[in-house]
Scaffold this motif. Structure first.
Motif, PDB file in Angstrom:
ATOM      1  N   SER A  70       0.829  -1.204   0.000  1.00 16.68           N
ATOM      2  CA  SER A  70       0.000   0.000   0.000  1.00 16.68           C
ATOM      3  C   SER A  70       0.864   1.256   0.000  1.00 16.68           C
ATOM      4  O   SER A  70       2.044   1.230   0.378  1.00 16.68           O
ATOM      5  CB  SER A  70      -0.910   0.014   1.231  1.00 16.68           C
ATOM      6  N   LEU A  71       0.265   2.368  -0.419  1.00 20.70           N
ATOM      7  CA  LEU A  71       0.975   3.648  -0.445  1.00 20.70           C
ATOM      8  C   LEU A  71       1.396   4.057   0.961  1.00 20.70           C
ATOM      9  O   LEU A  71       2.479   4.625   1.156  1.00 20.70           O
ATOM     10  CB  LEU A  71       0.074   4.722  -1.061  1.00 20.70           C
ATOM     11  N   GLU A  72       0.567   3.775   1.947  1.00 18.99           N
ATOM     12  CA  GLU A  72       0.894   4.144   3.330  1.00 18.99           C
ATOM     13  C   GLU A  72       2.151   3.423   3.814  1.00 18.99           C
ATOM     14  O   GLU A  72       3.028   4.015   4.456  1.00 18.99           O
ATOM     15  CB  GLU A  72      -0.282   3.820   4.261  1.00 18.99           C
ATOM     16  N   VAL A  73       2.241   2.128   3.489  1.00 19.23           N
ATOM     17  CA  VAL A  73       3.408   1.346   3.907  1.00 19.23           C
ATOM     18  C   VAL A  73       4.661   1.854   3.200  1.00 19.23           C
ATOM     19  O   VAL A  73       5.734   1.982   3.810  1.00 19.23           O
ATOM     20  CB  VAL A  73       3.189  -0.151   3.613  1.00 19.23           C
ATOM     21  N   THR A  75       5.199   4.886   2.043  1.00 12.74           N
ATOM     22  CA  THR A  75       5.547   6.198   2.596  1.00 12.74           C
ATOM     23  C   THR A  75       6.297   6.053   3.911  1.00 12.74           C
ATOM     24  O   THR A  75       7.329   6.702   4.135  1.00 12.74           O
ATOM     25  CB  THR A  75       4.276   7.041   2.814  1.00 12.74           C
ATOM     26  N   GLU A  76       5.797   5.193   4.778  1.00 16.60           N
ATOM     27  CA  GLU A  76       6.445   4.981   6.072  1.00 16.60           C
ATOM     28  C   GLU A  76       7.859   4.433   5.893  1.00 16.60           C
ATOM     29  O   GLU A  76       8.801   4.866   6.568  1.00 16.60           O
ATOM     30  CB  GLU A  76       5.607   4.018   6.912  1.00 16.60           C
ATOM     31  N   GLU A  77       8.014   3.503   4.953  1.00 18.27           N
ATOM     32  CA  GLU A  77       9.326   2.897   4.721  1.00 18.27           C
ATOM     33  C   GLU A  77      10.306   3.914   4.136  1.00 18.27           C
ATOM     34  O   GLU A  77      11.469   3.984   4.543  1.00 18.27           O
ATOM     35  CB  GLU A  77       9.185   1.700   3.780  1.00 18.27           C
ATOM     36  N   GLN A  79      10.226   7.171   4.450  1.00 14.47           N
ATOM     37  CA  GLN A  79      10.576   8.170   5.455  1.00 14.47           C
ATOM     38  C   GLN A  79      11.690   7.654   6.361  1.00 14.47           C
ATOM     39  O   GLN A  79      12.568   8.410   6.782  1.00 14.47           O
ATOM     40  CB  GLN A  79       9.342   8.544   6.273  1.00 14.47           C
TER      41      GLN A  79
END
Length: 284
Positions: A70-73, A75-77, A79
């Protein structure tokens, strides 16, 4: 006389257009015919060779695999990977890091340019802008920044106006807020193209000074004009051949530093640059 092939295709096309029936008739054969007609129409609609090959590749190229993350995962990675670590590894010299932070706090806001050619305080010229535009000509397809401003837009700005804008930013040491919107983490692709253009010009001045002051060793081949990254493999091969010829053992260590560039501590980086003479309006 045999009818030309194109005419045969056209005749068949016309006859099929007249057909009106249930696609489920004849055990689905009519559905296949309609599909064939649709594909053939796409070929006939191609205006040039490029359009034809795009259609063909659309049929023959492998279908893209579904996105697994997912895009959220992501993004977190990203960052985590593109910023300094929140907690330093145990191998870090924490005392030295603390000292560097204190020294950085004590650095003056305005630093004198001590370079022989005043590389970091010399005003931008039209020649600088022309060089920069010539450089980005190779990258016009690069994605726009977060502000939707592209390299193509930069090419449309008159050179003198662009020079005046960038020089005013250097003199006043104030960036437009939109330029800094992507600095929460260091993905270059998200940075404003105008910001990247300015840093390109600053990078050129840094290299000018570094070469003049002989700060760059001959072993540094990456990102250097007239040098090639395959110089080092060539040197390694020569050293290996020489060691073999002389009956000696040669040991080679290949080191890959994880997230080396984004994980660099900026305080230490600026302290190091300052100590090497990289200081002045452009750096401040």
């Amino acid at each position: 006389m045999t009818e030309p092939k194109n005419a045969q295709w056209k005749s068949q096309k016309d006859s099929e257009e007249e057909f009106q029936g249930d696609p489920e008739d004849h055990r689905g054969r009519e559905r296949v015919r309609l599909l064939q007609k649709s594909l053939r129409d796409k070929v006939f609609e191609c205006k040039d060779a490029g359009a034809f090959w795009r259609v063909l590749r659309g049929w023959t190229d492998p279908r893209p695999k579904p996105i697994q993350v997912s895009l959220e995962v992501l993004t977190e990675e990203f960052q985590k990977r593109m910023n300094e670590p929140e907690e330093c590894p145990a191998s870090f010299n924490m005392e030295q890091l603390r000292i560097s932070a204190e020294l950085f706090k004590g650095m003056p806001r305005i630093n004198e340019d001590v370079s022989p050619k005043k590389s970091f305080s010399r005003k931008l010229t039209l020649a600088d802008i022309e060089w920069g535009k010539q450089h980005i000509m190779k990258h016009l397809s690069t994605a726009s920044g977060i502000d939707d401003f592209s390299y193509g837009d930069i090419m449309e700005i008159p050179n003198e106006k662009l020079r005046a804008l960038l020089q005013e930013i250097i003199d006043k040491k104030i960036f437009p807020s939109k330029w800094l919107a992507a600095l929460s983490y260091r993905l270059v692709v998200l940075e404003c193209c105008l910001l990247k253009f300015l840093t390109l010009l600053i990078d050129r001045r840094v290299k000018e000074y570094a070469v003049e002051a002989k700060l760059i060793p001959e072993t540094q081949n990456g990102f250097m004009a007239t040098y090639r990254t395959n110089n080092n493999p060539f040197l390694l091969r020569v050293m290996s051949d020489r060691a073999a010829a002389e009956g000696k053992v040669m040991y080679v260590a290949v080191v890959d530093l994880k997230n080396a560039f984004p994980a660099v501590n900026r305080n230490v980086l600026f302290l190091t640059l300052n100590s090497m003479g990289v200081a002045g309006d452009m750096i401040d």
